[in-house]
Design a protein around this motif. Structure first.
Motif, PDB file in Angstrom:
ATOM      1  N   SER A  23     -11.307  -2.674   5.002  1.00  9.71           N
ATOM      2  CA  SER A  23     -12.265  -3.099   3.973  1.00  9.71           C
ATOM      3  C   SER A  23     -12.544  -1.977   2.985  1.00  9.71           C
ATOM      4  N   LEU A  24     -12.615  -0.751   3.487  1.00 13.89           N
ATOM      5  CA  LEU A  24     -12.893   0.388   2.613  1.00 13.89           C
ATOM      6  C   LEU A  24     -11.754   0.602   1.615  1.00 13.89           C
ATOM      7  N   ILE A  25     -10.522   0.475   2.075  1.00 15.00           N
ATOM      8  CA  ILE A  25      -9.366   0.631   1.184  1.00 15.00           C
ATOM      9  C   ILE A  25      -9.346  -0.480   0.136  1.00 15.00           C
ATOM     10  N   ARG A  26      -9.688  -1.694   0.551  1.00 14.28           N
ATOM     11  CA  ARG A  26      -9.734  -2.793  -0.423  1.00 14.28           C
ATOM     12  C   ARG A  26     -10.801  -2.530  -1.483  1.00 14.28           C
ATOM     13  N   CYS A  27     -11.933  -1.976  -1.059  1.00 16.04           N
ATOM     14  CA  CYS A  27     -13.009  -1.666  -2.003  1.00 16.04           C
ATOM     15  C   CYS A  27     -12.552  -0.615  -3.014  1.00 16.04           C
ATOM     16  N   TYR A  28     -11.909   0.457  -2.530  1.00 15.80           N
ATOM     17  CA  TYR A  28     -11.415   1.491  -3.438  1.00 15.80           C
ATOM     18  C   TYR A  28     -10.339   0.939  -4.364  1.00 15.80           C
ATOM     19  N   GLY A  29      -9.502   0.045  -3.846  1.00 16.02           N
ATOM     20  CA  GLY A  29      -8.456  -0.542  -4.679  1.00 16.02           C
ATOM     21  C   GLY A  29      -9.017  -1.382  -5.805  1.00 16.02           C
ATOM     22  N   LYS A  30     -10.118  -2.097  -5.549  1.00 15.53           N
ATOM     23  CA  LYS A  30     -10.709  -2.942  -6.587  1.00 15.53           C
ATOM     24  C   LYS A  30     -11.241  -2.138  -7.756  1.00 15.53           C
ATOM     25  N   GLY A  71     -10.116   0.880  -8.545  1.00 14.34           N
ATOM     26  CA  GLY A  71      -9.080   1.772  -9.055  1.00 14.34           C
ATOM     27  C   GLY A  71      -9.160   3.204  -8.563  1.00 14.34           C
ATOM     28  N   HIS A  72      -9.781   3.460  -7.424  1.00 13.31           N
ATOM     29  CA  HIS A  72      -9.863   4.815  -6.865  1.00 13.31           C
ATOM     30  C   HIS A  72      -8.669   5.041  -5.933  1.00 13.31           C
ATOM     31  N   THR A  73      -7.518   5.303  -6.529  1.00 13.09           N
ATOM     32  CA  THR A  73      -6.292   5.421  -5.734  1.00 13.09           C
ATOM     33  C   THR A  73      -6.342   6.607  -4.783  1.00 13.09           C
ATOM     34  N   ASP A  74      -6.897   7.725  -5.227  1.00 14.39           N
ATOM     35  CA  ASP A  74      -6.972   8.904  -4.355  1.00 14.39           C
ATOM     36  C   ASP A  74      -7.843   8.630  -3.131  1.00 14.39           C
ATOM     37  N   HIS A  75      -8.903   7.852  -3.302  1.00 13.89           N
ATOM     38  CA  HIS A  75      -9.745   7.495  -2.163  1.00 13.89           C
ATOM     39  C   HIS A  75      -8.997   6.569  -1.201  1.00 13.89           C
ATOM     40  N   VAL A  76      -8.115   5.736  -1.755  1.00 17.20           N
ATOM     41  CA  VAL A  76      -7.286   4.884  -0.898  1.00 17.20           C
ATOM     42  C   VAL A  76      -6.415   5.748   0.005  1.00 17.20           C
ATOM     43  N   VAL A  77      -5.789   6.769  -0.594  1.00 16.21           N
ATOM     44  CA  VAL A  77      -4.919   7.660   0.184  1.00 16.21           C
ATOM     45  C   VAL A  77      -5.735   8.424   1.221  1.00 16.21           C
ATOM     46  N   CYS A 137      -3.315  -5.427   3.196  1.00 16.18           N
ATOM     47  CA  CYS A 137      -4.346  -4.888   2.313  1.00 16.18           C
ATOM     48  C   CYS A 137      -3.756  -3.847   1.365  1.00 16.18           C
ATOM     49  N   LEU A 138      -2.920  -2.945   1.887  1.00 15.27           N
ATOM     50  CA  LEU A 138      -2.263  -1.944   1.032  1.00 15.27           C
ATOM     51  C   LEU A 138      -1.383  -2.619  -0.018  1.00 15.27           C
ATOM     52  N   LEU A 139      -0.699  -3.686   0.393  1.00 13.71           N
ATOM     53  CA  LEU A 139       0.161  -4.409  -0.541  1.00 13.71           C
ATOM     54  C   LEU A 139      -0.670  -5.065  -1.642  1.00 13.71           C
ATOM     55  N   SER A 140      -1.847  -5.596  -1.264  1.00 14.00           N
ATOM     56  CA  SER A 140      -2.740  -6.196  -2.252  1.00 14.00           C
ATOM     57  C   SER A 140      -3.274  -5.147  -3.219  1.00 14.00           C
ATOM     58  N   VAL A 141      -3.599  -3.963  -2.702  1.00 19.54           N
ATOM     59  CA  VAL A 141      -4.067  -2.870  -3.560  1.00 19.54           C
ATOM     60  C   VAL A 141      -2.970  -2.449  -4.528  1.00 19.54           C
ATOM     61  N   PRO A 181      -2.385   0.847 -11.271  1.00 15.13           N
ATOM     62  CA  PRO A 181      -1.604   1.188 -12.474  1.00 15.13           C
ATOM     63  C   PRO A 181      -0.239   1.759 -12.102  1.00 15.13           C
ATOM     64  N   ALA A 182       0.737   1.551 -12.977  1.00 18.13           N
ATOM     65  CA  ALA A 182       2.113   1.957 -12.686  1.00 18.13           C
ATOM     66  C   ALA A 182       2.226   3.450 -12.427  1.00 18.13           C
ATOM     67  N   GLU A 183       1.411   4.265 -13.122  1.00 14.67           N
ATOM     68  CA  GLU A 183       1.522   5.714 -12.955  1.00 14.67           C
ATOM     69  C   GLU A 183       1.022   6.197 -11.599  1.00 14.67           C
ATOM     70  N   GLU A 184       0.205   5.417 -10.902  1.00 11.46           N
ATOM     71  CA  GLU A 184      -0.301   5.815  -9.586  1.00 11.46           C
ATOM     72  C   GLU A 184       0.271   4.961  -8.458  1.00 11.46           C
ATOM     73  N   LEU A 185       1.179   4.067  -8.804  1.00 13.32           N
ATOM     74  CA  LEU A 185       1.707   3.128  -7.817  1.00 13.32           C
ATOM     75  C   LEU A 185       2.457   3.838  -6.696  1.00 13.32           C
ATOM     76  N   GLY A 186       3.103   4.948  -7.013  1.00 12.01           N
ATOM     77  CA  GLY A 186       3.877   5.673  -6.004  1.00 12.01           C
ATOM     78  C   GLY A 186       3.024   6.138  -4.833  1.00 12.01           C
ATOM     79  N   LYS A 187       1.747   6.490  -5.077  1.00 14.50           N
ATOM     80  CA  LYS A 187       0.869   6.948  -3.992  1.00 14.50           C
ATOM     81  C   LYS A 187       0.631   5.829  -2.976  1.00 14.50           C
ATOM     82  N   VAL A 188       0.415   4.620  -3.496  1.00 18.84           N
ATOM     83  CA  VAL A 188       0.155   3.497  -2.595  1.00 18.84           C
ATOM     84  C   VAL A 188       1.434   3.082  -1.874  1.00 18.84           C
TER      85      VAL A 188
END
Length: 688
Positions: free
Chosen positions: A448-455, A457-463, A483-487, A492-499
């Motif tokens: 749930s926390l990762i989904r919240c960060y994904g909504k 746009g906090h990609t670093d918090h997702v990682v 959930c990771l796939l949904s995030v 954004p394309a420039e941060e997609l590699g982290k996810v």
């Protein structure tokens, strides 16, 4: 009847006869009167007192104001007085014997001594029954020893009666092993059991939680020439149901109906429960209506069983009707009633009704354990009841009962609630509070926390949250990967590699498919084959979420060709069933439950199918075309699929309009659709 005269005859006038001395007192109607009257069938009435002397008047000698009522010893009234006095003495003696027996140690010598002292002469069979029945506090071992003494010393005509009395005592104490031992002793003594014996043993087995034993004893009855009565059938139907033999229980119930036996609430409650556990909820409702038609008034147990059954059936509207009927019939609800209501309303996400029941339980100071609290919190998280969830969570923390304090599931539901509303501060605050309470975050909290960060746009918090998963030694599951796939679909394309890196570390096969999707040099066919292999090896519950999220990512990266290839693979695997329906009057596209990307991809393919049907010159289009998006919130979109689709159709200038009488439907005519498709094709040719 003439009243008895007050007699002041001299004692010399009384005849003398042999009689048993008996006396009784008669109290005047006015207890404050100084005059007391005595009735006697033994003593002669006294002489009238002499006139008081001066000394008695002065108080030196008390005067007697006592009056005597003489009763003829030969009259029926005198015999009644004698019998009453004798019966009272017998009851007192038997009660005393029962009390002594209850306090007696379970030893043969002690029991024999106590009963011999209580019965100098051989007791009757009725005396034995009364003593054994009265000794409710007697230990089972003592009762069995007393039974043996009575069988050897009392004047017993039917031994089975005494055995049945002790069997009932063992049933009350729920002592099954002693019951079986007494049964064996009874047979060894040559005593023939009767219907009461079997009924008592069967109900004892049921009370001891041994339904298979109850069935076993029921099937023994024909061997001893006994025929079950209605009470026995009632107990056995319940025993069959508890033993899991639903077929036998229903067979007996059908026999009861066909032979027009008198049904009772126990039988009906059992049959309703059997239907409920086997998923035959229509059958449960039919039994409930049949019992009322037969004149059997449902009791609290029947109502609670029906509420539970209809809650399992996900029919909250029926639950409301039954509860209203229960109130109208003035059946006082119990805690179990409110628990059934909460189960039904929270499962069906009837938020207002569930909260009304919860507040009623609070007002009546009922026990609400953590399981009920968690059901309410889970419902609030799903339907976005933020204020209500915060109220419930505060009540849990303020409760003095340790069974009502929040557990890890309570904190997980609160994190899910704040995640669904993209409240990062709220989710982080609950996480810190959870750790402070001594609970480690589980995979549901981190998901749930990762989904919240994904909504947001906090990609670093997702990682960082993903790294926390590894630090806690938790293995990612399919739901976490989804959930990771949904995030990733909203990153954004420039941060997609982290996810994508997190996805690959969680599930290598899924990560490989995502890389093929992102790589523009990969052909659609290669991507389709890899996606088909992934979906074929995945569990059924995650296949559609994977497809939805992958198509979201395709649409966001403008990879529509790969999205169409994925949709085709999913349809061939049966993941999207009945997504299109066709009748002679209407062709429909069903998008309910799809993500935004999957819905747009499906619409794109459907439009091409309509154009192909139009160009083929065959049967053509039907009079009506419809798109069903459903209404309310969508798992994959905060706006809801209907609102998003309405905006998209306007962008396409498509002639579909929301139906005023069918919520969640967009309709158009074949004429309007044909004109729009022709205009769309012409504009594409001009653009080329």
């Amino acid at each position: 009847m003439a009243s008895l005269p007050l007699c002041r005859s001299p004692s010399s006038l009384l005849p003398s006869w042999p009689h048993r001395p008996i006396s009784a007192s008669f109290h005047p109607k006015n207890p404050s009167s100084p005059v007391a009257a005595h009735v006697s069938v033994q003593d002669p009435p006294p002489q009238d007192p002499a006139p008081p002397s001066d000394s008695s008047t002065n108080g030196t000698r008390p005067s007697s104001n006592t009056r005597y009522l003489w009763v003829n010893p030969n009259s029926p009234r005198a015999a009644g007085v004698v019998r009453a006095r004798a019966g009272s003495g017998r009851r007192s003696r038997l009660a005393s014997a029962a009390a002594v027996l209850g306090a007696c140690e379970p030893a043969e010598a002690a029991v024999a001594a106590a009963l011999e002292a209580a019965f100098p002469e051989p007791p009757s069979e009725q005396d034995a029954v009364i003593v054994l029945n009265t000794a409710a506090a007697t230990r089972p071992e003592t009762a069995v020893l007393a039974l043996r003494w009575f069988l050897g010393n009392a004047e017993v005509r039917k031994k089975v009666i005494l055995y049945n009395v002790v069997l009932k005592l063992l049933r009350k104490k729920r002592r099954w092993s002693e019951t079986e031992a007494l049964w064996a002793e009874m047979l060894q003594d040559g005593v023939q059991p009767d219907n009461a014996t079997f009924s008592t043993i069967i109900s004892c087995a049921r009370a001891c939680g041994l339904p298979s034993k109850a069935v076993e004893w029921f099937e023994k009855m024909p061997e001893f020439g006994c025929s079950p009565d209605m009470l026995t059938y009632s107990a056995v139907i319940d025993a069959y149901g508890r033993a899991g033999n639903a077929e036998a229980a229903l067979r007996l119930y059908d026999r009861a109906r066909s032979e027009k036996w008198q049904l009772d609430p126990v039988i009906c409650s059992t049959v309703i429960k059997i239907h409920s556990t086997t998923g035959n909820f229509v059958g449960a409702l039919n039994v409930f209506e049949e019992m009322k038609a037969a004149g059997v008034k449902p009791n609290l147990v029947v109502y609670n069983t029906m509420l539970d059954a209809m809650g399992r059936a996900m029919r909250p509207w029926v639950v409301k009707t039954i509860h209203r009927e229960m109130v109208d019939q003035q059946v006082q609800p119990s805690r179990a009633t409110y628990c059934c209501l909460l189960h039904a309303y929270t499962r069906a996400r009837y938020g207002e009704d569930a909260m009304a029941v919860y507040r009623l339980m609070k007002d009546e100071v009922m026990d609400i354990d953590v399981m009920l609290y968690n059901m309410l919190l889970s419902m609030c998280a799903d339907i976005g009841y933020v204020d209500e969830a915060e109220e419930i969570f505060s009540d849990m923390k303020a409760s003095m009962d340790a069974r009502s304090k929040p557990d890890s599931w309570s904190y997980s539901s609160m994190v899910t609630l704040y995640s669904s509303t993209a409240n990062v501060l709220g989710a982080e605050g609950i996480l810190n509070e959870m750790v402070g309470a001594g609970f480690k975050p589980n995979i549901f909290v981190l998901t749930s926390l990762i989904r919240c960060y994904g909504k947001v746009g906090h990609t670093d918090h997702v990682v960082r949250s993903f790294d926390m998963l590894e630090d806690l030694g938790i293995s990612p599951d399919d739901r976490f990967c989804g959930c990771l796939l949904s995030v990733a679909g909203n990153t954004p394309a420039e941060e997609l590699g982290k996810v994508i890196n997190c996805i690959e570390r969680s599930n290598a096969q899924l990560g490989a498919v995502v890389k093929l999707l992102v790589d523009t040099s990969t052909s659609s066919e290669s991507f389709r084959e890899a996606a088909s292999e992934l979906l074929s090896s995945s569990r059924g519950v995650v296949k559609m979420p994977y497809c939805n999220s992958l198509m979201d990512l395709c649409v966001n990266l403008n990879q529509m060709e790969k999205a169409c290839a994925l949709l085709d693979a999913a349809q061939q695997l049966g993941i999207y069933a009945n997504i299109q329906t066709r009748t002679q009057t209407q062709w429909s596209l069903h998008l309910r439950g799809l993500s935004v990307g999957a819905a747009l991809t499906t619409l794109h393919v459907w439009m091409n199918d309509l154009d192909t049907a139009l160009q083929s010159g065959g049967e053509g289009l039907p009079p009506l075309l419809g798109i069903h998006t459903g209404q309310g919130k969508n798992t994959y979109s905060d706006r809801g699929l209907a609102a998003m689709f309405e905006a998209h159709l306007k962008e396409l200038d498509a002639p579909f309009h929301e139906a005023p009488d069918k919520a969640g439907w967009f309709l158009t005519t074949s004429v309007a659709a044909k004109h729009w498709l022709e205009m769309k094709k012409a504009s594409e040719l001009v653009a080329v």
